[in-house]
Design a protein around this motif. Structure first.
Motif, mmCIF file in Angstrom:
data_model
loop_
_atom_site.group_PDB
_atom_site.id
_atom_site.type_symbol
_atom_site.label_atom_id
_atom_site.label_comp_id
_atom_site.label_asym_id
_atom_site.label_seq_id
_atom_site.Cartn_x
_atom_site.Cartn_y
_atom_site.Cartn_z
ATOM 1 N N TYR A 1 4.045 4.812 3.267
ATOM 2 C CA TYR A 1 4.162 3.849 4.375
ATOM 3 C C TYR A 1 5.405 2.956 4.303
ATOM 4 O O TYR A 1 5.618 2.131 5.195
ATOM 5 C CB TYR A 1 2.896 2.981 4.431
ATOM 6 C CG TYR A 1 1.642 3.799 4.678
ATOM 7 C CD1 TYR A 1 1.439 4.444 5.890
ATOM 8 C CD2 TYR A 1 0.676 3.958 3.687
ATOM 9 C CE1 TYR A 1 0.310 5.222 6.114
ATOM 10 C CE2 TYR A 1 -0.463 4.727 3.898
ATOM 11 C CZ TYR A 1 -0.634 5.355 5.109
ATOM 12 O OH TYR A 1 -1.750 6.131 5.334
ATOM 13 N N ASN B 1 -2.229 1.432 16.461
ATOM 14 C CA ASN B 1 -2.334 2.217 15.233
ATOM 15 C C ASN B 1 -3.692 1.842 14.634
ATOM 16 O O ASN B 1 -3.809 0.818 13.954
ATOM 17 C CB ASN B 1 -1.204 1.876 14.263
ATOM 18 C CG ASN B 1 -1.312 2.711 12.979
ATOM 19 O OD1 ASN B 1 -2.311 3.394 12.747
ATOM 20 N ND2 ASN B 1 -0.286 2.646 12.149
ATOM 21 N N ARG C 1 0.830 -1.207 0.000
ATOM 22 C CA ARG C 1 0.000 0.000 0.000
ATOM 23 C C ARG C 1 0.867 1.261 0.000
ATOM 24 O O ARG C 1 1.765 1.398 0.837
ATOM 25 C CB ARG C 1 -0.931 -0.077 1.212
ATOM 26 C CG ARG C 1 -0.727 0.909 2.289
ATOM 27 C CD ARG C 1 -1.621 0.726 3.474
ATOM 28 N NE ARG C 1 -2.571 1.797 3.564
ATOM 29 C CZ ARG C 1 -2.973 2.341 4.710
ATOM 30 N NH1 ARG C 1 -2.525 1.874 5.858
ATOM 31 N NH2 ARG C 1 -3.824 3.309 4.702
ATOM 32 N N ALA D 1 -7.325 4.187 9.602
ATOM 33 C CA ALA D 1 -8.333 5.210 9.325
ATOM 34 C C ALA D 1 -9.349 5.374 10.459
ATOM 35 O O ALA D 1 -9.958 6.440 10.600
ATOM 36 C CB ALA D 1 -9.053 4.869 8.025
HETATM 37 C C1 DQA Z 1 -1.962 5.688 9.521
HETATM 38 C C2 DQA Z 1 -2.482 7.064 9.124
HETATM 39 C C3 DQA Z 1 -3.980 7.015 8.885
HETATM 40 O O1 DQA Z 1 -4.451 8.304 8.524
HETATM 41 C C4 DQA Z 1 -4.285 6.051 7.756
HETATM 42 O O2 DQA Z 1 -5.677 5.961 7.560
HETATM 43 C C5 DQA Z 1 -3.690 4.716 7.975
HETATM 44 C C6 DQA Z 1 -2.327 4.624 8.510
HETATM 45 C C7 DQA Z 1 -0.423 5.667 9.681
HETATM 46 O O3 DQA Z 1 0.076 4.691 10.232
HETATM 47 O O4 DQA Z 1 0.260 6.590 9.234
HETATM 48 O O5 DQA Z 1 -4.272 3.693 7.655
HETATM 49 O O6 DQA Z 1 -2.519 5.346 10.779
#
Ligand code: DQA
Length: 144
Positions: free
Chosen positions: A22, A73, A17, A76
């Motif tokens: 990331y 974590n 992704r 979203a």
């Molecule tokens: C996230 C940031 C969030 O906004 C996003 O929806 C994710 C990953 C991060 O690890 O940077 O899924 O949590």
């Protein structure tokens, strides 16, 4: 000391992704990295990932009486979930919010974090090392 590391939706897609945001590390290698670090620090760690809000709530509830700290974590769900916030408040286990990306410099909708209200620390923009720093923060908070 027992630490539960919870990852929310799409974090199982790490490495695939949006690698520019990331990185290229996969979810499995993240888990290995966390487990290795926890072993070095002499803490038991369990990693859990789900794409489903209710499953995340269930796992936070299951942590009650078993885990001394939570690294979360919520992906979203960070920006939408009062249910995850309430679950963290319900179990009242010290928790650290982690984001791989620097959410503070991204879209407006990522500026809201409900879970932050139940976390004593937030780490973002440190890549996957943020999870290790969250473990350090929990060790300091709980045993320090
Ligand atoms: C996230 C940031 C969030 O906004 C996003 O929806 C994710 C990953 C991060 O690890 O940077 O899924 O949590």
């Amino acid at each position: 000391m027992n630490i539960l590391v919870i990852n929310g939706p799409n974090l199982n897609m790490l490495g695939i992704r949006e690698p520019d945001i990331y990185g290229r590390e996969t979810y499995n290698s993240l888990v290995e990295k966390i487990e290795k670090y926890a072993k070095e620090k002499n803490v038991y760690v369990k990693c859990y990932q789900s794409n489903h809000e209710g499953d995340l709530v269930d796992n936070i509830q299951f942590a009650y009486g078993i885990f001394d700290g939570i690294v979360i974590n919520p992906g979203a769900y960070t920006h939408t979930s009062v249910a995850i916030l309430d679950a963290l408040k319900a179990v009242n286990i010290p928790a650290v919010e982690v984001h791989i990306s620097d959410v503070s410099s991204r879209e407006d909708f990522r500026q809201i974090s409900y879970v932050r209200l139940a976390c004593f620390k937030t780490i973002c923009g440190e890549g996957t090392d943020g999870y290790l720093h969250a473990i350090d923060a929990l060790i300091e908070k709980v045993s320090g």
